[in-house]
Design an enzyme around this catalytic site. Structure first.
Site, PDB file in Angstrom:
ATOM      1  N   THR A 134      35.173  31.251  32.635  1.00 34.21           N
ATOM      2  CA  THR A 134      35.114  32.356  31.673  1.00 34.21           C
ATOM      3  C   THR A 134      35.586  33.694  32.258  1.00 34.21           C
ATOM      4  OG1 THR A 134      32.878  32.967  32.337  1.00 34.21           O
ATOM      5  CG2 THR A 134      33.090  31.301  30.590  1.00 34.21           C
TER       6      THR A 134
ATOM      7  N   ASP B  90      42.670  35.568  46.541  1.00 33.17           N
ATOM      8  CA  ASP B  90      41.213  35.704  46.438  1.00 33.17           C
ATOM      9  C   ASP B  90      40.698  36.372  47.711  1.00 33.17           C
ATOM     10  OD1 ASP B  90      38.386  35.115  46.782  1.00 33.17           O
ATOM     11  OD2 ASP B  90      38.595  33.766  45.062  1.00 33.17           O
TER      12      ASP B  90
ATOM     13  N   ASP C 240      37.854  34.547  49.709  1.00 30.95           N
ATOM     14  CA  ASP C 240      38.318  33.347  50.405  1.00 30.95           C
ATOM     15  C   ASP C 240      39.193  33.705  51.606  1.00 30.95           C
ATOM     16  OD1 ASP C 240      36.959  31.500  48.916  1.00 30.95           O
ATOM     17  OD2 ASP C 240      38.595  31.152  47.500  1.00 30.95           O
TER      18      ASP C 240
HETATM   19  C1  PRP Z   1      36.123  38.412  43.098  1.00 29.57           C
HETATM   20  C2  PRP Z   1      36.209  39.831  43.626  1.00 29.57           C
HETATM   21  C3  PRP Z   1      35.405  40.625  42.642  1.00 29.57           C
HETATM   22  C4  PRP Z   1      35.695  39.917  41.356  1.00 29.57           C
HETATM   23  C5  PRP Z   1      36.747  40.655  40.619  1.00 29.57           C
HETATM   24  O1  PRP Z   1      34.914  37.850  43.502  1.00 29.57           O
HETATM   25  O2  PRP Z   1      35.750  39.984  44.949  1.00 29.57           O
HETATM   26  O3  PRP Z   1      34.027  40.622  42.929  1.00 29.57           O
HETATM   27  O4  PRP Z   1      36.146  38.580  41.684  1.00 29.57           O
HETATM   28  O5  PRP Z   1      36.933  40.111  39.363  1.00 29.57           O
HETATM   29  P1  PRP Z   1      36.554  40.848  38.002  1.00 29.57           P
HETATM   30  O6  PRP Z   1      36.993  42.278  38.140  1.00 29.57           O
HETATM   31  O7  PRP Z   1      37.346  40.083  36.993  1.00 29.57           O
HETATM   32  O8  PRP Z   1      35.076  40.727  37.802  1.00 29.57           O
HETATM   33  P2  PRP Z   1      34.614  36.283  43.378  1.00 29.57           P
HETATM   34  O9  PRP Z   1      34.070  35.936  42.055  1.00 29.57           O
HETATM   35  O10 PRP Z   1      35.831  35.520  43.797  1.00 29.57           O
HETATM   36  O11 PRP Z   1      33.443  36.097  44.412  1.00 29.57           O
HETATM   37  P3  PRP Z   1      33.460  36.186  46.000  1.00 29.57           P
HETATM   38  O12 PRP Z   1      33.548  37.649  46.362  1.00 29.57           O
HETATM   39  O13 PRP Z   1      32.172  35.571  46.362  1.00 29.57           O
HETATM   40  O14 PRP Z   1      34.659  35.413  46.497  1.00 29.57           O
END
Ligand code: PRP
Length: 210
Positions: free
Chosen positions: A107, A199, A202
């Site tokens: 989502t 990412d 990652d």
């Molecule tokens: C990534 C990133 C942000 C988010 C950005 O985190 O570090 O927190 O996605 O996306 P958005 O602006 O659409 O919310 P992720 O969900 O990959 O988690 P992680 O930091 O644990 O890898």
């Protein structure tokens, strides 16, 4: 775009290019994040309030200055962790409040899994740290949590932000300043920033998988 401050420093452009490069190792990626975080922190703190303080130098007493406000640093796990140490080097007395959030892959909505913000006695200035602002959902949820806590002056430090995410974020929080190294124009169909850097979590923690 109002309340978006993009670094225009040659060092930012240089270090950001290395950060984006897919051949950059996780170790180097972490260093680039640190360097860019420091540049962002310098820019995002240039109007912090000061109060007079007495300084005794080896030669004489003089009027010095010290930071006047209570500062909170709020990294969004995981990737925001990479910004904490460099920011704390500049703000060593800041409190660090971690927020656990990941983006649901189906989502693209943020899912909160850790939040221990207290219920009162909010800091004066809160710096939200996350290297990526894609749809803006995660940072929006973090800023909403800080507002609920009662933080009046909230600033976002992000390395790369997508223009649609910034616009979306500012519909809800037009007064919150965003400091970034770069604003990229688009999100792809998976809500990844393009050109972006992949990412961040990652790449930072060497957990890339197919
Ligand atoms: C990534 C990133 C942000 C988010 C950005 O985190 O570090 O927190 O996605 O996306 P958005 O602006 O659409 O919310 P992720 O969900 O990959 O988690 P992680 O930091 O644990 O890898």
């Amino acid at each position: 775009m109002q309340n978006v401050f993009e670094l225009e420093h040659p060092l930012a452009a240089h270090h950001l290019s290395i950060l984006r490069d897919t051949s950059t190792s996780p170790a180097q990626f972490r260093i680039q994040i640190q360097l860019l975080s420091m540049l962002l922190a310098v820019r995002a703190t240039d109007d912090l309030l000061l109060t007079p303080s007495k300084v005794q130098t080896p030669l004489t007493e003089m009027a010095g200055k010290k930071l006047a406000q209570r500062i909170g640093v709020v990294p969004i796990l995981r990737a925001g962790l990479g910004l904490v140490e460099p920011v704390l080097q500049l703000l060593p007395d800041a409190a660090v409040w971690h927020l656990g959030m990941y983006r649901d892959e189906a989502t693209a909505m943020p899912v909160e899994y850790y939040c221990k913000l207290p219920s009162g006695n909010a800091v004066d200035v809160g710096f939200v740290l996350d290297p990526m602002l894609a749809t803006g959902g995660s940072i929006k949820a973090a800023v909403a949590a800080l507002k609920r806590w009662g933080v009046k002056d909230i600033r976002v430090l992000s390395v790369i932000a997508a223009r649609p995410g910034v616009e979306q974020f500012h519909q809800d929080f037009p007064d919150v300043k965003i400091f970034v190294a770069a604003v990229d124009e688009v999100l792809n169909s998976h809500k990844f920033i393009v050109p972006g850097l992949g990412d961040a979590g990652d790449r930072m923690f060497n957990t890339q998988h197919d």
